[in-house]
Write a protein that holds these residues in place. Sequence first.
Motif, PDB file in Angstrom:
ATOM      1  N   LEU A   1     -12.013 179.361   8.135  1.00 43.48           N
ATOM      2  CA  LEU A   1     -11.276 178.149   7.788  1.00 43.48           C
ATOM      3  C   LEU A   1     -11.886 176.900   8.419  1.00 43.48           C
ATOM      4  O   LEU A   1     -11.850 175.823   7.832  1.00 43.48           O
ATOM      5  CB  LEU A   1      -9.814 178.286   8.217  1.00 43.48           C
ATOM      6  N   ARG A   2     -12.448 177.025   9.603  1.00 43.79           N
ATOM      7  CA  ARG A   2     -13.051 175.883  10.295  1.00 43.79           C
ATOM      8  C   ARG A   2     -14.445 175.555   9.784  1.00 43.79           C
ATOM      9  O   ARG A   2     -14.940 174.453  10.009  1.00 43.79           O
ATOM     10  CB  ARG A   2     -13.150 176.167  11.798  1.00 43.79           C
TER      11      ARG A   2
ATOM     12  N   LEU B   1      -9.998 182.299  11.331  1.00 43.68           N
ATOM     13  CA  LEU B   1     -10.036 180.899  11.770  1.00 43.68           C
ATOM     14  C   LEU B   1     -11.446 180.321  11.659  1.00 43.68           C
ATOM     15  O   LEU B   1     -11.620 179.158  11.303  1.00 43.68           O
ATOM     16  CB  LEU B   1      -9.505 180.779  13.203  1.00 43.68           C
TER      17      LEU B   1
ATOM     18  N   ARG C   1      -4.027 177.295   5.349  1.00 41.23           N
ATOM     19  CA  ARG C   1      -4.485 176.192   6.189  1.00 41.23           C
ATOM     20  C   ARG C   1      -4.740 176.686   7.613  1.00 41.23           C
ATOM     21  O   ARG C   1      -4.030 177.538   8.125  1.00 41.23           O
ATOM     22  CB  ARG C   1      -3.454 175.066   6.255  1.00 41.23           C
ATOM     23  N   TYR C   2      -5.726 176.092   8.226  1.00 41.07           N
ATOM     24  CA  TYR C   2      -6.111 176.448   9.606  1.00 41.07           C
ATOM     25  C   TYR C   2      -4.905 176.348  10.544  1.00 41.07           C
ATOM     26  O   TYR C   2      -4.617 177.288  11.290  1.00 41.07           O
ATOM     27  CB  TYR C   2      -7.240 175.507  10.075  1.00 41.07           C
TER      28      TYR C   2
ATOM     29  N   GLU D   1      -8.202 177.076   1.078  1.00 38.13           N
ATOM     30  CA  GLU D   1      -7.345 175.909   0.888  1.00 38.13           C
ATOM     31  C   GLU D   1      -6.711 175.939  -0.496  1.00 38.13           C
ATOM     32  O   GLU D   1      -5.528 175.655  -0.654  1.00 38.13           O
ATOM     33  CB  GLU D   1      -8.162 174.632   1.069  1.00 38.13           C
TER      34      GLU D   1
ATOM     35  N   ARG E   1     -15.590 174.806   6.990  1.00 44.15           N
ATOM     36  CA  ARG E   1     -15.609 173.720   6.013  1.00 44.15           C
ATOM     37  C   ARG E   1     -16.712 173.891   4.972  1.00 44.15           C
ATOM     38  O   ARG E   1     -17.331 172.939   4.536  1.00 44.15           O
ATOM     39  CB  ARG E   1     -15.716 172.346   6.692  1.00 44.15           C
TER      40      ARG E   1
ATOM     41  N   ASP F   1      -9.525 185.491  14.747  1.00 45.26           N
ATOM     42  CA  ASP F   1     -10.588 184.542  15.077  1.00 45.26           C
ATOM     43  C   ASP F   1     -11.612 184.444  13.947  1.00 45.26           C
ATOM     44  O   ASP F   1     -12.126 183.362  13.661  1.00 45.26           O
ATOM     45  CB  ASP F   1     -11.277 184.950  16.386  1.00 45.26           C
TER      46      ASP F   1
ATOM     47  N   CYS G   1      -1.747 185.230   6.569  1.00 44.94           N
ATOM     48  CA  CYS G   1      -1.673 184.373   5.380  1.00 44.94           C
ATOM     49  C   CYS G   1      -0.349 184.569   4.648  1.00 44.94           C
ATOM     50  O   CYS G   1      -0.202 184.167   3.492  1.00 44.94           O
ATOM     51  CB  CYS G   1      -2.846 184.656   4.446  1.00 44.94           C
TER      52      CYS G   1
ATOM     53  N   ALA H   1     -13.723 177.925   3.159  1.00 47.21           N
ATOM     54  CA  ALA H   1     -12.612 177.052   3.559  1.00 47.21           C
ATOM     55  C   ALA H   1     -11.962 176.428   2.327  1.00 47.21           C
ATOM     56  O   ALA H   1     -10.728 176.363   2.239  1.00 47.21           O
ATOM     57  CB  ALA H   1     -13.102 175.980   4.527  1.00 47.21           C
TER      58      ALA H   1
ATOM     59  N   LEU I   1      -3.234 179.358  12.741  1.00 48.21           N
ATOM     60  CA  LEU I   1      -3.264 179.219  14.198  1.00 48.21           C
ATOM     61  C   LEU I   1      -1.859 179.326  14.782  1.00 48.21           C
ATOM     62  O   LEU I   1      -1.661 179.919  15.851  1.00 48.21           O
ATOM     63  CB  LEU I   1      -3.906 177.887  14.574  1.00 48.21           C
TER      64      LEU I   1
ATOM     65  N   GLU J   1     -13.289 179.792  18.966  1.00 51.89           N
ATOM     66  CA  GLU J   1     -11.829 179.963  18.993  1.00 51.89           C
ATOM     67  C   GLU J   1     -11.410 180.744  20.231  1.00 51.89           C
ATOM     68  O   GLU J   1     -10.466 180.383  20.917  1.00 51.89           O
ATOM     69  CB  GLU J   1     -11.343 180.694  17.734  1.00 51.89           C
TER      70      GLU J   1
END
Length: 173
Positions: free
Chosen positions: A148-149, A145, A164-165, A159, A151, A142, A49, A155, A169, A129
């Motif tokens: 973040l995925r 991620l 951001r994802y 944000e 939602r 992972d 991050c 997430a 990544l 992932e």
Amino acid sequence: MFERFTEPARRVVTAAVEESQTAGDALVDEEHLAYALFRDPDGTASRLCGGEVTLDRLKAAFTAANRRGGLSDADTAALRELGIDVDAVVTSFESGLDPGRLLPPRKPARRHRPFSKAAKRVLTLALREVVSRSERTLGERDLLLGLLRNRALAAGVFEGLGVRYADVLARPV
């Protein structure tokens, strides 16, 4: 599934359980996973991050999101454009209640802390992932991620903190 976790990822999951215990929550939630990922200021999640997210900032962001009933910064901004100031509404409502009354209720703690649906989904997305990259082990990246995925609340919190994802990544571990 847990056998695919790297040792650092296992420590994160164990630390998430500890976070849940410390908070007096009956379930391990995505919030606890996020806190556990950022316990180490020099850890993988912090590096991914860009050092912008600290545990203190993360806790403050989750507290604010929980206070707003889970609305993200984007949601509150959209409502503000419609003339609705969510923070003012919450503050007005809370003025007649005990402080913190709008925070989610704490359920009585149990000896065994199961994972919430949101936390289970984070773990499932983290595993996806790994599978999508044809890798064999699931690491801290992972887990981040997966948060973040998902939602969900986490997430939106990330944000709001500028994470951001796609950026995570793209960064090397």
